[in-house]
Scaffold this motif. Sequence first.
Motif, PDB file in Angstrom:
ATOM      1  N   ALA A   5     -16.481  -4.076   0.957  1.00  0.00           N
ATOM      2  CA  ALA A   5     -16.589  -4.875   2.058  1.00  0.00           C
ATOM      3  C   ALA A   5     -17.569  -5.733   2.116  1.00  0.00           C
ATOM      4  O   ALA A   5     -17.459  -6.727   2.817  1.00  0.00           O
ATOM      5  CB  ALA A   5     -17.043  -3.754   3.062  1.00  0.00           C
ATOM      6  N   GLY A   6     -18.520  -5.670   1.254  1.00  0.00           N
ATOM      7  CA  GLY A   6     -19.662  -6.761   1.171  1.00  0.00           C
ATOM      8  C   GLY A   6     -19.253  -7.901   0.164  1.00  0.00           C
ATOM      9  O   GLY A   6     -20.001  -8.585  -0.116  1.00  0.00           O
ATOM     10  N   GLY A   7     -17.605  -7.634  -0.269  1.00  0.00           N
ATOM     11  CA  GLY A   7     -17.138  -8.946  -1.014  1.00  0.00           C
ATOM     12  C   GLY A   7     -17.074  -8.743  -2.449  1.00  0.00           C
ATOM     13  O   GLY A   7     -16.930  -9.512  -3.311  1.00  0.00           O
ATOM     14  N   ASP A   8     -17.540  -7.383  -2.927  1.00  0.00           N
ATOM     15  CA  ASP A   8     -17.225  -7.183  -4.441  1.00  0.00           C
ATOM     16  C   ASP A   8     -16.014  -6.878  -5.054  1.00  0.00           C
ATOM     17  O   ASP A   8     -15.458  -5.921  -4.355  1.00  0.00           O
ATOM     18  CB  ASP A   8     -18.221  -5.795  -4.493  1.00  0.00           C
ATOM     19  N   LEU A  14     -11.089  -1.456  -8.061  1.00  0.00           N
ATOM     20  CA  LEU A  14     -11.206   0.002  -8.395  1.00  0.00           C
ATOM     21  C   LEU A  14     -10.741   0.950  -7.300  1.00  0.00           C
ATOM     22  O   LEU A  14      -9.901   1.878  -7.863  1.00  0.00           O
ATOM     23  CB  LEU A  14     -12.694   0.369  -8.790  1.00  0.00           C
ATOM     24  N   LEU A  15     -10.834   0.508  -6.136  1.00  0.00           N
ATOM     25  CA  LEU A  15     -10.265   1.378  -5.072  1.00  0.00           C
ATOM     26  C   LEU A  15      -8.628   1.221  -5.183  1.00  0.00           C
ATOM     27  O   LEU A  15      -8.143   2.294  -5.144  1.00  0.00           O
ATOM     28  CB  LEU A  15     -10.712   0.806  -3.661  1.00  0.00           C
ATOM     29  N   PHE A  16      -8.212  -0.003  -5.355  1.00  0.00           N
ATOM     30  CA  PHE A  16      -6.841  -0.312  -5.525  1.00  0.00           C
ATOM     31  C   PHE A  16      -6.204   0.567  -6.621  1.00  0.00           C
ATOM     32  O   PHE A  16      -5.255   1.324  -6.666  1.00  0.00           O
ATOM     33  CB  PHE A  16      -6.458  -1.658  -5.918  1.00  0.00           C
ATOM     34  N   GLU A  17      -6.985   0.477  -7.769  1.00  0.00           N
ATOM     35  CA  GLU A  17      -6.436   1.362  -9.118  1.00  0.00           C
ATOM     36  C   GLU A  17      -6.371   2.853  -8.842  1.00  0.00           C
ATOM     37  O   GLU A  17      -5.502   3.284  -9.205  1.00  0.00           O
ATOM     38  CB  GLU A  17      -7.251   0.836 -10.342  1.00  0.00           C
ATOM     39  N   ARG A  18      -7.249   3.362  -8.154  1.00  0.00           N
ATOM     40  CA  ARG A  18      -7.403   4.620  -7.808  1.00  0.00           C
ATOM     41  C   ARG A  18      -6.188   5.046  -7.008  1.00  0.00           C
ATOM     42  O   ARG A  18      -5.777   6.374  -7.167  1.00  0.00           O
ATOM     43  CB  ARG A  18      -8.576   4.927  -7.230  1.00  0.00           C
ATOM     44  N   TYR A  19      -5.923   4.388  -5.751  1.00  0.00           N
ATOM     45  CA  TYR A  19      -4.905   4.992  -4.928  1.00  0.00           C
ATOM     46  C   TYR A  19      -3.552   4.083  -4.747  1.00  0.00           C
ATOM     47  O   TYR A  19      -2.682   4.529  -4.237  1.00  0.00           O
ATOM     48  CB  TYR A  19      -5.759   4.485  -3.328  1.00  0.00           C
ATOM     49  N   LYS A  20      -3.489   3.149  -5.735  1.00  0.00           N
ATOM     50  CA  LYS A  20      -2.042   2.545  -5.564  1.00  0.00           C
ATOM     51  C   LYS A  20      -0.772   3.453  -5.861  1.00  0.00           C
ATOM     52  O   LYS A  20       0.160   3.604  -5.302  1.00  0.00           O
ATOM     53  CB  LYS A  20      -1.925   1.362  -6.719  1.00  0.00           C
ATOM     54  N   VAL A  21      -0.901   4.244  -7.039  1.00  0.00           N
ATOM     55  CA  VAL A  21       0.132   5.191  -7.376  1.00  0.00           C
ATOM     56  C   VAL A  21       0.338   6.360  -6.243  1.00  0.00           C
ATOM     57  O   VAL A  21       1.418   6.594  -5.871  1.00  0.00           O
ATOM     58  CB  VAL A  21      -0.114   5.960  -8.630  1.00  0.00           C
ATOM     59  N   PRO A  22      -0.768   7.071  -5.712  1.00  0.00           N
ATOM     60  CA  PRO A  22      -0.595   7.877  -4.758  1.00  0.00           C
ATOM     61  C   PRO A  22       0.141   7.512  -3.524  1.00  0.00           C
ATOM     62  O   PRO A  22       0.841   7.833  -2.828  1.00  0.00           O
ATOM     63  CB  PRO A  22      -1.785   8.662  -4.387  1.00  0.00           C
ATOM     64  N   ILE A  23      -0.334   6.170  -2.885  1.00  0.00           N
ATOM     65  CA  ILE A  23       0.309   5.472  -1.832  1.00  0.00           C
ATOM     66  C   ILE A  23       1.724   5.073  -2.029  1.00  0.00           C
ATOM     67  O   ILE A  23       2.496   5.418  -1.224  1.00  0.00           O
ATOM     68  CB  ILE A  23      -0.583   4.253  -1.600  1.00  0.00           C
ATOM     69  N   TYR A  24       2.000   4.502  -3.349  1.00  0.00           N
ATOM     70  CA  TYR A  24       3.217   4.152  -3.471  1.00  0.00           C
ATOM     71  C   TYR A  24       4.068   5.407  -3.242  1.00  0.00           C
ATOM     72  O   TYR A  24       5.308   5.341  -2.998  1.00  0.00           O
ATOM     73  CB  TYR A  24       3.635   3.276  -4.961  1.00  0.00           C
ATOM     74  N   SER A  25       3.806   6.482  -4.064  1.00  0.00           N
ATOM     75  CA  SER A  25       4.546   7.617  -4.239  1.00  0.00           C
ATOM     76  C   SER A  25       4.886   8.323  -3.060  1.00  0.00           C
ATOM     77  O   SER A  25       5.984   8.741  -2.561  1.00  0.00           O
ATOM     78  CB  SER A  25       3.856   8.692  -5.248  1.00  0.00           C
ATOM     79  N   THR A  44      -0.337  -2.246   2.742  1.00  0.00           N
ATOM     80  CA  THR A  44      -1.448  -1.306   3.030  1.00  0.00           C
ATOM     81  C   THR A  44      -2.649  -2.003   2.425  1.00  0.00           C
ATOM     82  O   THR A  44      -3.588  -1.966   3.302  1.00  0.00           O
ATOM     83  CB  THR A  44      -0.929   0.040   2.145  1.00  0.00           C
ATOM     84  N   PHE A  45      -2.710  -2.295   1.167  1.00  0.00           N
ATOM     85  CA  PHE A  45      -4.050  -2.838   0.401  1.00  0.00           C
ATOM     86  C   PHE A  45      -4.193  -4.137   1.061  1.00  0.00           C
ATOM     87  O   PHE A  45      -5.421  -4.417   1.086  1.00  0.00           O
ATOM     88  CB  PHE A  45      -3.694  -2.937  -0.930  1.00  0.00           C
ATOM     89  N   LEU A  46      -3.384  -4.966   1.594  1.00  0.00           N
ATOM     90  CA  LEU A  46      -3.714  -6.543   2.060  1.00  0.00           C
ATOM     91  C   LEU A  46      -4.395  -5.823   3.494  1.00  0.00           C
ATOM     92  O   LEU A  46      -5.351  -6.580   3.725  1.00  0.00           O
ATOM     93  CB  LEU A  46      -2.539  -7.227   2.411  1.00  0.00           C
ATOM     94  N   ARG A  47      -3.841  -5.266   4.358  1.00  0.00           N
ATOM     95  CA  ARG A  47      -4.522  -4.777   5.517  1.00  0.00           C
ATOM     96  C   ARG A  47      -6.087  -4.144   5.310  1.00  0.00           C
ATOM     97  O   ARG A  47      -6.984  -4.417   5.995  1.00  0.00           O
ATOM     98  CB  ARG A  47      -3.797  -3.799   6.186  1.00  0.00           C
ATOM     99  N   VAL A  48      -6.042  -3.267   4.176  1.00  0.00           N
ATOM    100  CA  VAL A  48      -7.459  -2.829   3.845  1.00  0.00           C
ATOM    101  C   VAL A  48      -8.468  -3.995   3.499  1.00  0.00           C
ATOM    102  O   VAL A  48      -9.490  -4.134   4.023  1.00  0.00           O
ATOM    103  CB  VAL A  48      -7.181  -1.762   2.703  1.00  0.00           C
ATOM    104  N   PHE A  49      -7.907  -4.730   2.644  1.00  0.00           N
ATOM    105  CA  PHE A  49      -8.832  -6.132   2.603  1.00  0.00           C
ATOM    106  C   PHE A  49      -9.236  -6.986   3.547  1.00  0.00           C
ATOM    107  O   PHE A  49     -10.294  -7.107   3.748  1.00  0.00           O
ATOM    108  CB  PHE A  49      -7.987  -6.811   1.332  1.00  0.00           C
ATOM    109  N   ARG A  50      -8.100  -7.201   4.528  1.00  0.00           N
ATOM    110  CA  ARG A  50      -8.229  -7.889   5.615  1.00  0.00           C
ATOM    111  C   ARG A  50      -9.281  -7.319   6.598  1.00  0.00           C
ATOM    112  O   ARG A  50      -9.810  -8.011   7.335  1.00  0.00           O
ATOM    113  CB  ARG A  50      -6.969  -8.249   6.455  1.00  0.00           C
ATOM    114  N   SER A  51      -9.114  -5.837   6.588  1.00  0.00           N
ATOM    115  CA  SER A  51      -9.915  -5.204   7.775  1.00  0.00           C
ATOM    116  C   SER A  51     -11.252  -4.685   7.228  1.00  0.00           C
ATOM    117  O   SER A  51     -11.815  -3.548   7.690  1.00  0.00           O
ATOM    118  CB  SER A  51      -9.029  -4.215   8.126  1.00  0.00           C
ATOM    119  N   ARG A  52     -11.657  -5.112   5.909  1.00  0.00           N
ATOM    120  CA  ARG A  52     -12.710  -4.268   5.202  1.00  0.00           C
ATOM    121  C   ARG A  52     -13.957  -4.324   6.055  1.00  0.00           C
ATOM    122  O   ARG A  52     -15.023  -3.478   5.784  1.00  0.00           O
ATOM    123  CB  ARG A  52     -12.838  -5.001   3.839  1.00  0.00           C
TER     124      ARG A  52
END
Length: 80
Positions: A5-8, A14-25, A44-52
Amino acid sequence: MDRAAGGDAQAFRLLFERYKVPIYSYLYSIVHDRQVAEELAQETFLRVFRSRNEYSRGAKFSTWLWTIAQNLLLEYRRKR
């Protein structure tokens, strides 16, 4: 998520890598279409990024993420 959320960008990756497979599945198990599941997961991940900046630090990130995915799934099903 606080760092993301702070722009890192690395933290978000890392969040994307951790959750991409479970979300897709999860999405694929419901829509049974790879392309649609990929599009919904990506959105889903675009909305997470936009709403961070709206993420509540007291909330559990995974709950927030799954809620976004489920809402997108509901939108998709309504449109069909």
